[in-house]
Every structure is written in structure tokens, then in C-alpha cells.
Design a protein around this motif. Sequence first.
Motif, mmCIF file in Angstrom:
data_model
loop_
_atom_site.group_PDB
_atom_site.id
_atom_site.type_symbol
_atom_site.label_atom_id
_atom_site.label_comp_id
_atom_site.label_asym_id
_atom_site.label_seq_id
_atom_site.Cartn_x
_atom_site.Cartn_y
_atom_site.Cartn_z
ATOM 1 N N ASN A 1 39.720 8.661 56.862
ATOM 2 C CA ASN A 1 40.192 9.910 56.259
ATOM 3 C C ASN A 1 39.806 11.070 57.184
ATOM 4 O O ASN A 1 39.159 10.867 58.217
ATOM 5 C CB ASN A 1 39.626 10.090 54.843
ATOM 6 C CG ASN A 1 38.104 10.253 54.811
ATOM 7 O OD1 ASN A 1 37.461 10.414 55.842
ATOM 8 N ND2 ASN A 1 37.540 10.215 53.618
ATOM 9 N N GLN B 1 41.872 10.818 51.252
ATOM 10 C CA GLN B 1 42.118 9.402 51.030
ATOM 11 C C GLN B 1 41.855 8.608 52.301
ATOM 12 O O GLN B 1 42.102 9.085 53.403
ATOM 13 C CB GLN B 1 43.559 9.166 50.563
ATOM 14 C CG GLN B 1 43.888 9.818 49.226
ATOM 15 C CD GLN B 1 45.168 9.263 48.616
ATOM 16 O OE1 GLN B 1 45.188 8.204 48.028
ATOM 17 N NE2 GLN B 1 46.248 10.006 48.778
ATOM 18 N N GLN C 1 41.746 7.370 40.473
ATOM 19 C CA GLN C 1 41.348 7.357 41.883
ATOM 20 C C GLN C 1 40.346 6.247 42.078
ATOM 21 O O GLN C 1 39.313 6.243 41.413
ATOM 22 C CB GLN C 1 40.651 8.668 42.250
ATOM 23 C CG GLN C 1 41.291 9.893 41.649
ATOM 24 C CD GLN C 1 42.113 10.674 42.649
ATOM 25 O OE1 GLN C 1 42.553 10.118 43.667
ATOM 26 N NE2 GLN C 1 42.328 11.932 42.373
ATOM 27 N N HIS D 1 41.257 6.010 47.364
ATOM 28 C CA HIS D 1 42.704 6.243 47.272
ATOM 29 C C HIS D 1 43.166 6.357 45.823
ATOM 30 O O HIS D 1 42.583 5.781 44.916
ATOM 31 C CB HIS D 1 43.515 5.174 48.014
ATOM 32 C CG HIS D 1 43.272 3.752 47.588
ATOM 33 N ND1 HIS D 1 42.162 3.318 46.934
ATOM 34 C CD2 HIS D 1 44.050 2.650 47.754
ATOM 35 C CE1 HIS D 1 42.242 2.021 46.709
ATOM 36 N NE2 HIS D 1 43.384 1.590 47.195
#
Length: 353
Positions: free
Chosen positions: A116, A124, A212, A146
Amino acid sequence: MTSVAPRVESLASSGIQSIPKEYIRPQEELTSIGNVFEEVQKEEGPQVPTIDLKEIESEDKEVRERCRLELKKAAMDWGVMHLVNHGISEELMDRVREVGQKFFQLPIEEKEKYANDQGSGMIQGYGSKLANNASGQLEWEDYFFHLVYPEDKRDLSIWPKTPTDYTEITSAYARQLRGLASKILSALSLCLGLEQGRLEKEVGGLEQLLLQMKINYYPKCPQPELALGVEAHTDVSALTFILHNMVPGLQLFYQGKWVTAKCVPNSIIMHIGDTIEILSNGKFKSILHRGLVNKEKVRISWAVFCEPPKDKIILKPLPETVSETEPPLFPPRTFAQHIEHKLFRKTQDALSK
Ligand code: OGA
Ligand code: NI
């Protein structure tokens, strides 16, 4: 090179016998970090409750209500619990663990392709914590983060391509968890005397509640008594669901003491997060917790944070949870403002030391 963040995995495999000073906790915290395996052997003392969801949707009203009452007590007292008979198959949970583990078994150079870029807001992907204050304090973990639900908000282009069934398995798990989240939100609504669909609606519903996933990878640590995998925090989410590889490490701050969670086979750990604590006016607790590391085994956990949209919803105690004797304990804030406020307070605390 997309990132210059040091990977804890490479530190751990370098053969060092003592950890860099950035990973050593401040003195006042060190006294409370024991050896997780010594801790787990002690049987006495309070334990994280286990909630059996088998009867949560029973045809029989009394049976249903009894189950709900257990959930309510756990949510009010601990704010965290082991869920069993949650409806997600053992096989699917095993496969989620398998594909995540396989990704982390790739060489670091392969994983770096998924790095990331926190500096430019690309949160992410594969990452490690960046020091965000003067102390430069770091945590003993790498992670993969993610968005996994709703499906139209996923960016599949950044998901692991190895192993090849990563996306299929992780997607199936996310879908199942979304169903479980609805069941829990519905039961918690009834516990508060609200209509069954209320909390679900208040956190954004099917369209806006974001799931998430953070795969936490905690390498073996040569000095586990000096470090933390995740520092003490409460989750900002509405609910958090955690799967792990059966290596202990999660600790809960309960009645003034750190309690190490036992590993319950086939269970999913569920946290009440700050969002539900706020909406319930503190009736349901968002408990302080942290993650220990150890010398012998790599620990991996799969945390799925169910979060309301950042700006669209103002979070505040629902009117039904407020009365003359129970004034609102939380000021109105959006989710983004709540996160900002926590960060601000943390900075202030650090400065005033
Ligand atoms: C988290 C967390 C604990 C664990 O990711 O928020 O608290 O068991 N993880 O890994
Ligand atoms: Ni957490």
C-alpha cells in the motif's frame, strides 16, 4: 519500489536476538506484558464469554429470547465474545485461513508488489505500521488490508492473485459474514427495545456498511516480553469479527486487568466497536484490547471491521437509549470525526507525558 516501510517479517527472519528500539514498548507498559503461554495456563479469573447462536432465530419465542439475553449480557459486560454455531462452515473458515496463509508464505518481494502507499492515501494492500508520533513506536506485525463488502465497492485488482482461489474464498466468507452481521445487529436492536432492523439501518444498511478485512501477520519475536503485535485500542467499527490460526495473543482489558483470550475451536470472536457503543449510549461496550506476540509461533488473525460510511451518518446515542437518568455519553460525530477525535486525544496524551 512502492514502499520503504520495514517489514517485520524480514526483521524476524534476519536472526536478530534483540529487537530494534522502535519496537520496545514504553516502560510503564512493559510491566503488564507477560508471556502469553504462561498467562494462558492459569485457569482462574474471568474469561471472555462464549455465545452459542444456535437458537438466535428459533421458531420458539422463549428459546429465541433466552439466546438473545445471553448475547445482551455479553455485549453489556465484555463487549467481546466467542461466537459458536454462528452458521459459517468450518470448511469455509479453514479455507479462508489457508488462502491467507498461502499469501503470507510468498517471498517478501512478491508481497511487496501489493504494497500500500499510506502517504498518498492508498491504504489497501500489504503494509506495516508507520511511526506516527515523536516516539517512533512500532508494532510487531505486517498486514494485508482490503475492502471485502459490498461487492461493487471492492477493488479486485489489488487482491492477492496467489493463491488463485484467494478472491473466491475470501469473497464467499465476506458474504457469509455480512449475513451474520445482520443477524447480530437485529438481535442487538431487540435487546435495546428497538425495532429489529434499526441498528442495521443506523450503520448504513446493505449498501453502505463497509466490511474491511485486515489480515494481521505477527512473525515470531525474539523478545516478546518487550513488544506488542497491536497496541492497546478499541475498534472504531460497529462490529468486528475475528478468525485466527489458534495461536493465543489477543488480550482484553477487563476489570482493570489484561485477560488473554482462550482459543475456542470453530468460533469467531466478535467485538462490539465504538460505533455501536455510541448508538447504544454506552450500554454495549467497546472493550480495550491488544495483541501479544511470541517466540515460538507465527500468529495470524483475520479481522473484519464492519464500518459505517465516513461522512454520511452522524453517530450519536439513539433517542431511545437516552433518558433523564441516562444522559447522552457521546457528542454527535460522523465516523470520520470520531476517528479524528481519537487521534487528537492520543496525540494530546502523548504530548502531556
Ligand atoms: C485488530 C485487533 C487483534 C488480533 O486488528 O483491531 O485488535 O487478535 N487484532 O489480531
Ligand atoms: Ni482491534
